[in-house]
Design an enzyme around this catalytic site. Structure first.
Site, PDB file in Angstrom:
ATOM      1  CD  GLU A  81      31.970  23.983  42.760  1.00  0.00           C
ATOM      2  OE1 GLU A  81      31.350  24.886  43.379  1.00  0.00           O
ATOM      3  OE2 GLU A  81      33.082  24.153  42.252  1.00  0.00           O
ATOM      4  NE  ARG A  89      29.772  26.072  45.580  1.00  0.00           N
ATOM      5  CZ  ARG A  89      29.793  27.304  45.072  1.00  0.00           C
ATOM      6  NH1 ARG A  89      28.826  28.151  45.351  1.00  0.00           N
ATOM      7  NH2 ARG A  89      30.784  27.689  44.310  1.00  0.00           N
ATOM      8  CB  THR A  94      27.705  29.357  42.333  1.00  0.00           C
ATOM      9  OG1 THR A  94      28.252  30.084  43.439  1.00  0.00           O
ATOM     10  CG2 THR A  94      28.234  29.957  41.039  1.00  0.00           C
ATOM     11  N   GLY A 119      30.631  37.376  41.862  1.00  0.00           N
ATOM     12  CA  GLY A 119      31.021  38.354  40.844  1.00  0.00           C
ATOM     13  C   GLY A 119      32.070  39.370  41.274  1.00  0.00           C
ATOM     14  CB  ALA A 120      34.136  39.787  44.342  1.00  0.00           C
ATOM     15  CG  ASP A 151      40.930  35.998  45.743  1.00  0.00           C
ATOM     16  OD1 ASP A 151      39.812  36.342  46.191  1.00  0.00           O
ATOM     17  OD2 ASP A 151      41.074  35.126  44.870  1.00  0.00           O
ATOM     18  CG  ASP A 210      36.477  34.422  49.671  1.00  0.00           C
ATOM     19  OD1 ASP A 210      36.449  33.608  50.610  1.00  0.00           O
ATOM     20  OD2 ASP A 210      36.231  34.092  48.502  1.00  0.00           O
ATOM     21  CD1 TRP A 263      34.060  26.128  46.302  1.00  0.00           C
ATOM     22  CD2 TRP A 263      32.570  24.762  47.279  1.00  0.00           C
ATOM     23  NE1 TRP A 263      34.054  24.946  45.603  1.00  0.00           N
ATOM     24  CE2 TRP A 263      33.139  24.091  46.182  1.00  0.00           C
ATOM     25  CE3 TRP A 263      31.607  24.104  48.042  1.00  0.00           C
ATOM     26  CZ2 TRP A 263      32.784  22.796  45.825  1.00  0.00           C
ATOM     27  CZ3 TRP A 263      31.252  22.803  47.700  1.00  0.00           C
ATOM     28  CH2 TRP A 263      31.840  22.167  46.600  1.00  0.00           C
TER      29      TRP A 263
END
Lengths: 596, 188
Positions: free
Chosen positions: A103, A158, A202, A218-219, A331, A333, A432
């Site tokens: 990524e 990334r 990440t 980690g959510a 979700d 975000d 992302w």
């Protein structure tokens, strides 16, 4: 016991390195490294002066991912060909993951590329002479099972950042690593995140004034999110700002439950943010609240989840926040990058922060005040709200007096609507993969996931919260086909200028040049589009899955386009049923470099 | 692909080193313990559990639990018999995310008396790797012996699964809370 001896080993090694440097390595290194190779704050502020390099993860501090290079342009892009490729590693599995993926955004400096694989190995590649030669590889020996068991969304990394004569990188198992740029030797490393608390990393680091800024993931496992700054000289933490306020702090009143939900409230920060040097402000996106779908567990607006946060870069103090989806039950975000743009306004230039949110709306916020300017849906289908309030930008159905927001209740996951179809799906309208911005055309290119999916709610109780176990309050399934698009937004009007639909979701992200945009598809194609019409002008099938953004650089005076190819991430584990044709895409790990 | 503990040689080395570490405490003779561990008849099944990526959905401990993609059932709390587990693994479970692992399921291999046509839209996904019948029996034996009815995961079970090359088991140690703090502060 084991852990102590582990640390002892690391610090012994660090000391050995230090001794070696002191013993004379330093002199030799210093004479080899010419000043132009040392990355300084001056250079990071003025990347426009070295257009052949790509020094920031998002190209510049404003996250434009725009290059002024135009040797490759609308007229000749049809002649673009593979110049060279390089196989990388990092496809191994670990934890709950059967394989890793790519990524990352390559960093380019003076003809050398720095790329990472999913497990955080850093590769320095010499791109001179029209081919790629591996100079060194730094393998951080990531603890795969430890980290991979609590990485919700893949074995991902990334990319790196450059500072001084160091390459700065992260590992999934929570480390910040400084590697000597010349030798590939680890100079030092520091533990920033703790997988025992389900924290993993990440994102690529952002370098601001001798600090490396780190975000956390980690959510989905009940973390309390943060953004942390490490001094790159002393290797000490300068500040750590939690994205969920502590008891009694401003914003803590937006957690109205009696479960102590804030302590495990999520708010990850796993996408690299941007920086406004004029006001010394870092702008960084904050992820979803946890548990993701049982919003009644955490009544209140749940600050600062689903928000863009502006931080004083020197102290980490919060200057303003803008929340997109209060008490998020989807979700949706807000981890996405904020793109900083200045556009002419009636009373002087308007300083905006743009963010394309998972909830399907793109937002322009006044980055001086944190006030809403405009918002526009950039996906074809939004079902959860009728739209945004033109004054505040909040979803029209938002009611500040309601502890649990229901938005359009018939299509919103809740304890009374235990199974619900949402559009966009929970991967969002944009995830992302980064946008790009063309400052000449004032067009902003969004890599879009055109989607709906199904959410099943699980009612959570405090007893269900266990270390290193999922804390999602439900799960999703994929009964609907998911496609994608590249959507261009005119930033002066806040209106959609163009949409180019694609058969698959855009999981890679964008690069803009003066008259082109580049992107890819998880089915393998890398493509170039006309910057205005989004008409496809060139395409090459890599035979892998594109899950990373393209970038561009020059070496020996020639322009190249580079992109990492290797489908991993969340998609092929959790969402593949919505794109069945992608099941045949094999894991892979390869750098492609194109030139005329 | 790259299954953990895939090679029997590696497995026995790991086990030997675990045993060696525990030697002084357990009081067992080195040779005896090593032999007993290596010849655990369900080791083959444990390897299948990794190789076929059962742990990708059910986790190493088999307790499953929520996830981005929804629930994989707990194999610790399962009430299935060995034969039922074999059938579930071979044929998957129609209409759920539990994949089938036998080549030809619903075609040449009979599954719940249904053909591909009968099962239609409810066709379970195909496992990432196909397993031979003796692999499936082995993984079922492993689940019965070490997972079914095993209660909450423990440190010993975790290190038996992973060996001791990873920190993955640390949180199951007694006093894990305080050691996890050291984890963050430790190596600044």
């Amino acid at each position: 016991m084991e852990r102590l001896s582990d640390h002892a080993r690391i610090s012994t090694r660090a000391r050995l390195v230090a001794v070696a440097i002191a013993a004379g390595g330093m002199l030799a290194a210093a004479s080899q490294v010419c000043a132009a190779d040392e990355v300084t704050q001056e250079r990071l502020l003025n990347v426009g002066e070295e257009p052949g390099n790509w020094l920031h993860h998002h190209q510049n501090y404003s996250a434009h991912r725009f290059s002024t290079l135009k040797e490759i342009n609308r007229d000749n892009v049809k002649n673009l060909k593979v110049a060279w490729t390089m196989h990388l590693g990092g496809v191994e599995g670990g934890g709950i993951w059967s394989h890793g993926g790519l990524e990352g955004t390559p960093i380019a400096e003076n003809g050398f590329l720095y790329v990472t694989d999913g497990w955080g190995s850093v590769y320095k590649i010499d791109a001179h002479g029209g081919r790629g030669v591996l100079v060194w590889k730094m393998d951080p020996k990531t603890d795969r099972d430890w980290a991979g068991a609590v990485a919700c969304c893949g074995v991902d990394n990334r990319g790196v950042a450059l500072w001084g004569d160091l390459v700065i990188s992260h590992t999934l198992d929570g480390r910040l690593i400084a590697t000597n740029k010349e030798t590939g030797q680890v100079a030092w490393q520091r533990t920033v995140a703790d997988p025992d608390k389900s924290e993993v990393i990440t994102g690529a680091p952002l370098i601001v004034k001798n600090m490396a800024i780190t975000g956390v993931a980690g959510a989905e496992y009940g973390i309390r999110g943060w953004i942390a700054a490490t001094d790159l000289t002393t290797q000490k933490e300068v500040w750590r700002t939690y994205t969920i306020p502590g008891k009694g702090e401003a914003g803590s009143e937006t957690w109205k439950d009696s479960n102590n939900a804030a302590a495990s409230g999520g708010g990850s920060t796993w996408v690299t943010g941007s920086y406004d040097p004029a006001t010394d402000t870092i702008i960084w996106g904050v992820g979803n609240p946890g548990p993701d779908w049982d919003s009644a567990y955490r009544p209140g607006d749940n600050l600062y989840t689903d928000s863009s946060l502006a931080l004083d870069a020197t102290t980490g103090k919060i200057k303003w926040h803008y929340q997109h989806t209060p008490n998020d039950p989807y979700d949706y975000d807000s981890v996405a990058e904020n793109v900083l743009v200045d556009i002419p306004g009636p009373s002087g230039p308007r300083k905006l922060a743009l963010e394309a949110n998972r909830n399907g709306f793109a937002y322009a916020i006044d980055r001086t005040t944190g006030k809403f300017v405009w918002g526009v849906p950039f996906v074809k289908k939004v079902t959860w709200t009728k739209g945004l309030d033109p004054e505040t930008g909040k979803p029209i159905e938002y009611d500040p007096n309601k502890p649990v927001q229901t938005y359009i209740a018939s299509v919103t996951p809740s304890r009374t609507n235990m199974e619900s179809d949402i559009c966009p799906g929970n991967m969002g309208g944009k995830n992302w993969p980064p946008t790009a911005y063309n400052p000449d055309l004032k067009l902003w290119y969004v890599p879009v996931i055109e989607s709906c999916n199904r959410v099943k709610v699980e009612v959570m109780t405090p007893e269900k919260l266990k270390p290193r176990e999922f804390w999602t309050g439900g799960g999703t399934s994929q009964p609907f086909k998911i496609t994608g698009s590249v959507t261009a937004i005119d930033v002066t009007t806040g209106k959609i200028a163009q949409k180019m639909e694609t058969p698959f979701p855009n999981l890679g992200g964008m690069l803009a040049t003066p008259d082109l945009v580049f992107t890819g598809q998880p089915s393998g194609e890398v493509m170039a589009l006309d910057a205005k019409s989004l008409q496809k002008l060139w395409e090459f099938n890599t035979g892998g899955g594109v899950n990373a953004p393209p970038m561009t650089f020059t070496v020996d005076g020639k322009q190249y386009i580079a992109i990492l190819v290797g489908l991993g991430g969340a998609w092929d584990k959790w969402f593949i049923d919505s794109t069945r044709e992608l099941k045949k895409i094999q894991p892979g790990s390869m750098l492609y470099v194109f030139a005329l | 692909m790259m299954a953990f503990n895939a090679s029997p040689a590696a497995t026995s080395i790991l086990l030997v080193s675990v045993v060696a570490l525990n030697l002084s405490m357990s009081g067992l003779a080195y040779g005896q313990a090593a032999q007993a561990a290596v010849s655990d008849p369900t080791n083959a099944g444990k390897a299948v559990f990794s190789r076929a990526n059962c742990m990708g959905c059910h986790k190493w401990h088999g307790d499953g639990g929520g996830g981005y993609g929804g629930d994989a059932l707990s194999l610790r709390k399962t009430e299935l018999t060995k034969e039922q587990i074999i059938e579930t693994v071979a044929c998957g479970r129609p209409g759920t995310g539990m994949p089938f692992f036998v080549r030809g399921a619903y075609d040449t291999i009979s599954c719940y008396d249904m053909t591909r046509q009968d099962v239609g839209e409810r066709m379970p996904p195909e496992g990432g790797t196909f397993l031979r019948p003796n692999d499936i029996a082995a993984v079922a034996d492993y689940v019965i012996a070490h997972v079914k009815g095993a209660g909450e995961p423990t440190y010993a079970q975790c290190t038996t699964f992973f060996g001791n090359t990873s920190r993955v088991c640390d949180i199951y140690k007694a006093g894990a809370e305080s050691s996890s703090k050291t984890g963050t502060e430790g190596s600044k």
